[in-house]
Write an enzyme that holds these catalytic residues in place. Structure first.
Site, mmCIF file in Angstrom:
data_model
loop_
_atom_site.group_PDB
_atom_site.id
_atom_site.type_symbol
_atom_site.label_atom_id
_atom_site.label_comp_id
_atom_site.label_asym_id
_atom_site.label_seq_id
_atom_site.Cartn_x
_atom_site.Cartn_y
_atom_site.Cartn_z
ATOM 1 N N ARG A 1 -1.009 0.084 5.795
ATOM 2 C CA ARG A 1 -2.044 1.117 5.922
ATOM 3 C C ARG A 1 -3.194 0.814 4.959
ATOM 4 O O ARG A 1 -3.005 0.847 3.740
ATOM 5 C CB ARG A 1 -1.461 2.491 5.616
ATOM 6 C CG ARG A 1 -0.317 2.897 6.534
ATOM 7 C CD ARG A 1 0.337 4.168 6.034
ATOM 8 N NE ARG A 1 1.486 4.524 6.861
ATOM 9 C CZ ARG A 1 2.319 5.534 6.584
ATOM 10 N NH1 ARG A 1 2.127 6.263 5.511
ATOM 11 N NH2 ARG A 1 3.340 5.786 7.389
ATOM 12 N N ASP B 1 -6.947 1.632 3.269
ATOM 13 C CA ASP B 1 -7.721 2.808 2.897
ATOM 14 C C ASP B 1 -9.089 2.810 3.545
ATOM 15 O O ASP B 1 -9.534 1.804 4.113
ATOM 16 C CB ASP B 1 -7.891 2.855 1.374
ATOM 17 C CG ASP B 1 -6.583 3.114 0.647
ATOM 18 O OD1 ASP B 1 -5.701 3.781 1.220
ATOM 19 O OD2 ASP B 1 -6.450 2.656 -0.509
ATOM 20 N N TYR C 1 -3.848 -10.445 0.947
ATOM 21 C CA TYR C 1 -5.085 -9.694 0.738
ATOM 22 C C TYR C 1 -6.100 -10.568 0.012
ATOM 23 O O TYR C 1 -5.737 -11.368 -0.863
ATOM 24 C CB TYR C 1 -4.837 -8.438 -0.097
ATOM 25 C CG TYR C 1 -4.293 -7.265 0.686
ATOM 26 C CD1 TYR C 1 -5.148 -6.367 1.315
ATOM 27 C CD2 TYR C 1 -2.920 -7.055 0.799
ATOM 28 C CE1 TYR C 1 -4.656 -5.286 2.026
ATOM 29 C CE2 TYR C 1 -2.419 -5.980 1.514
ATOM 30 C CZ TYR C 1 -3.291 -5.093 2.120
ATOM 31 O OH TYR C 1 -2.804 -4.029 2.835
ATOM 32 N N ARG D 1 -6.846 -3.445 -5.635
ATOM 33 C CA ARG D 1 -8.087 -2.961 -6.247
ATOM 34 C C ARG D 1 -7.897 -2.666 -7.734
ATOM 35 O O ARG D 1 -8.815 -2.873 -8.538
ATOM 36 C CB ARG D 1 -8.578 -1.729 -5.493
ATOM 37 C CG ARG D 1 -9.051 -2.052 -4.074
ATOM 38 C CD ARG D 1 -9.163 -0.813 -3.212
ATOM 39 N NE ARG D 1 -10.100 0.142 -3.772
ATOM 40 C CZ ARG D 1 -10.219 1.398 -3.321
ATOM 41 N NH1 ARG D 1 -9.446 1.830 -2.332
ATOM 42 N NH2 ARG D 1 -11.107 2.208 -3.878
#
Length: 272
Positions: A49, A51, A109, A196
């Site tokens: 999922r 953001d 990522y 992040r």
């Protein structure tokens, strides 16, 4: 029949992946497109999922259907009804016990950071921006401490619902391509805001606010309050979800994405 899809999207205009009241999510857009094509409701389950504002080149989903359609038809049919910012890349029939999330072996990522004095207008929403010079050697030294099985509680969002904060980091690379600093992370799974939050602390080290060993201290502390603030969503991309070969899924992980960016110089490990 269970079908897996690879989906790419520009997350700038969406409220994230997960379906929620009021719509406006990537899942909403994909399910609506599939329903228009199939003429029956279809529920998709994703591998990860993302953001609001986070992008994907290799999100993987699965859904169940009794309809007999070719895989080519699922791709063309979904793309016909999807908004321009979302596209299905491939479709693959998979065994009934395949699960987009739990069958995955790792996720890749990439965080793309524009590192120069002035921000970009053209790439607004697609890259993050940091105007202070960064020392990549310090950042790379710190990133090496993330490898292996680690408790990433210090980089976990308060609202994270993961059962365990322990993940296995398989890759943590940092490179510079002209004005772009590119950070790649591959792990078995990621916590909410983990990438992040890692980027925020690595940038603080690259800026000289902390020494490289600070990453090890943060990991040992397991305290999110001690780490740097969360970096913006704009620079984050889900590049690929990797699966064991037995599932027979395509392996094009879109890792050549960097070639699409406005690179102005050779890759280097040193700060110019």
């Amino acid at each position: 029949m269970r079908v897996a899809l690879a989906v790419e999207y520009d997350g700038s205009g969406f409220r994230g992946w997960q379906q929620q009241p009021g719509g406006g999510t990537v899942q909403d857009a994909l399910q609506e497109a599939l329903q228009q094509f199939a003429r029956v409701p279809l529920h998709v389950v994703c591998a990860g999922r993302t953001d609001a504002g986070v992008h994907a080149l290799g999100q993987v989903v699965h859904f169940d259907t009794t309809l007999e359609r070719s895989m080519y038809s699922w791709v063309r049919g979904a793309n016909t009804f999807l908004p321009p910012a979302v596209a299905v890349r491939w479709a693959q029939r998979v065994p009934a016990d395949f699960h987009a999330r739990s069958s995955a072996s790792s996720r890749h990522y990439r965080y793309v950071l524009l590192n120069r004095m002035h921000r970009s207008g053209t790439w607004h929403g697609r890259v993050a921006w940091h105007h202070h010079p960064l020392d990549l050697q310090r950042m790379q030294e710190a990133a090496a401490m993330l490898l292996g099985e680690r408790d990433f509680s210090a980089f976990r969002a308060a609202e994270c619902q993961a059962i365990s904060p322990v993940k296995i980091m398989q890759r943590a690379d940092i490179r510079r391509h002209g004005d772009l600093v590119v950070l790649d992370f591959v792990a078995t799974a990621f916590l909410h805001h983990m990438v992040r939050n890692l980027v925020g602390s690595l940038v603080a080290i690259g800026q000289g606010r902390h020494h490289p060993q600070w990453i090890g201290e943060l990991l040992a502390s397991r305290d999110r309050r001690l780490a740097a603030p969360t970096f913006p969503a704009a620079g984050l991309y889900l590049i690929a979800v990797n699966y064991p070969a037995r599932w027979g899924l395509p392996t094009d992980d879109a890792s050549d994405f960097l070639s699409l960016l406005p690179v102005t110089g050779p890759a280097t490990a040193a700060t110019p």
